[in-house]
Design a protein around this motif. Structure first.
Motif, PDB file in Angstrom:
ATOM      1  N   LEU A   1      42.284  32.293  38.613  1.00 52.98           N
ATOM      2  CA  LEU A   1      42.683  33.654  37.924  1.00 52.98           C
ATOM      3  C   LEU A   1      43.737  33.656  37.370  1.00 52.98           C
ATOM      4  O   LEU A   1      44.461  34.113  38.710  1.00 52.98           O
ATOM      5  N   LYS A   2      44.432  33.541  36.429  1.00 50.78           N
ATOM      6  CA  LYS A   2      46.234  33.968  35.986  1.00 50.78           C
ATOM      7  C   LYS A   2      45.689  35.120  35.650  1.00 50.78           C
ATOM      8  O   LYS A   2      45.955  35.496  34.661  1.00 50.78           O
ATOM      9  N   VAL A   3      46.463  36.600  36.268  1.00 50.07           N
ATOM     10  CA  VAL A   3      46.503  37.642  36.127  1.00 50.07           C
ATOM     11  C   VAL A   3      48.036  37.566  36.353  1.00 50.07           C
ATOM     12  O   VAL A   3      48.492  37.170  36.449  1.00 50.07           O
ATOM     13  N   ASN A   4      48.607  39.491  35.577  1.00 48.51           N
ATOM     14  CA  ASN A   4      49.413  40.133  35.566  1.00 48.51           C
ATOM     15  C   ASN A   4      49.746  40.820  37.153  1.00 48.51           C
ATOM     16  O   ASN A   4      48.715  42.397  36.891  1.00 48.51           O
TER      17      ASN A   4
ATOM     18  N   ARG B   1      40.207  40.861  38.160  1.00 46.77           N
ATOM     19  CA  ARG B   1      41.260  41.306  37.096  1.00 46.77           C
ATOM     20  C   ARG B   1      41.835  42.164  37.166  1.00 46.77           C
ATOM     21  O   ARG B   1      43.238  42.200  37.877  1.00 46.77           O
TER      22      ARG B   1
ATOM     23  N   THR C   1      46.014  43.617  39.074  1.00 43.57           N
ATOM     24  CA  THR C   1      46.648  44.267  38.527  1.00 43.57           C
ATOM     25  C   THR C   1      46.758  46.077  39.118  1.00 43.57           C
ATOM     26  O   THR C   1      47.381  46.349  38.504  1.00 43.57           O
TER      27      THR C   1
END
Length: 287
Positions: free
Chosen positions: A108-111, A154, A158
């Motif tokens: 997963l691509k998350v900030n 996710r 964060t």
């Protein structure tokens, strides 16, 4: 909706009774047709139809598997006894595996907390502990587990920075045990409605996103250089303090404040020099 254990009959004795009964009714029907005894034929047909209906009630339950029984849409109970079992033939039966299962989420691509994009994946180990909730509380419990696991991952990603210079601050990279514990708590909260227990949850992949990976690598290298030089300076100061203390203690030389400052300066230059091989102290300046 909570699981309600219910009883079932062993299937082997039922088979041993019904199969011979069908054979007898078949012989009776054939004999009735030969002798034109229609009453015997009718009785044989009715009994055979009943026996065939009873056979529909047979079902197989494997080890670590449960059969959820319902009658015309109403939940009746759950059978966990393994082997060939028998219940009311009008019961509908849905099998649910109670075995321990695991899967790895996609990357997963998350900030993360500081806003930097990262790639993260996790391995989730889980099992069904309440078959009734798994069947009736959610539409598809396996799909539910996968989707909610990604959502929890996710949310967790964060909440923490990727890395931190503060040893007291929890980060994704430096505190894997705490991160796994937090992820497991979030998953347990989300999946409890589906009768699912999370046994283990741990990060399997963690990296900066490709577009900032090079910049973050340079940042880490710079931080490492600064940390190394900080340790060098701290060590040099300690060595200078020890040298001055030993000189004063042993009475090797008496230094006034000016000469002491000069000695400290020369020693620090030598110790903190990048090469550290060429002395820059003039020994005559000590006297």
């Amino acid at each position: 909706m909570k699981e309600n254990p219910t009883r079932s009959l062993p299937g082997i004795p039922v088979v041993l009774v019904l199969i011979p009964l069908l054979l007898v009714m078949g012989w009776l029907a054939i004999n009735g047709l030969r002798t034109l005894q229609l009453f015997h034929v009718g009785v044989a047909a009715v009994v055979a139809a009943g026996a065939i209906t009873m056979l529909v009630g047979l079902y197989m339950v494997e080890p670590n598997q449960a059969a959820v029984l319902s009658l015309f849409g109403r939940y009746v109970g759950t059978v966990k006894d393994s082997g060939l079992r028998w219940n009311n033939p009008f019961y509908s039966k849905r099998k649910v595996s109670l075995r321990v299962r695991n899967f790895e989420s996609g990357k997963l691509k998350v900030n993360e907390l500081e806003g930097s994009p990262i790639e993260i994946a996790a391995v989730i180990v889980w099992e069904v502990v309440d078959s009734a909730e798994a069947v009736f509380n959610v539409d598809d419990y396996e799909s539910f587990v996968h989707i909610q696991s990604e959502a929890a991952l996710r949310a967790m990603a964060t909440s923490y920075p990727y890395d931190s210079d503060d040893n007291g601050l929890i980060s994704l990279r430096s505190h894997p045990v705490e991160i796994s514990h937090h992820l497991q708590e979030q998953l347990t909260e989300r999946l409890s409605a589906a009768g699912v227990k999370v046994i283990e949850a741990r990060i399997s992949h963690l990296a900066y996103a490709p577009e900032i990976a090079q910049a973050m690598l340079q940042r880490q290298q710079a931080s490492a250089v600064i940390a190394a030089r900080t340790r060098i300076v701290a060590g040099a100061v300690g060595m200078v303090e020890m040298a001055l203390s030993d000189l004063q203690k042993n009475g090797v030389v008496e230094l006034d404040e000016e000469r002491k400052a000069s000695m400290v300066s020369n020693l620090l230059v030598v110790l903190c020099s990048e090469r550290g091989t060429q002395p820059v102290v003039n020994a005559g300046s000590l006297y």
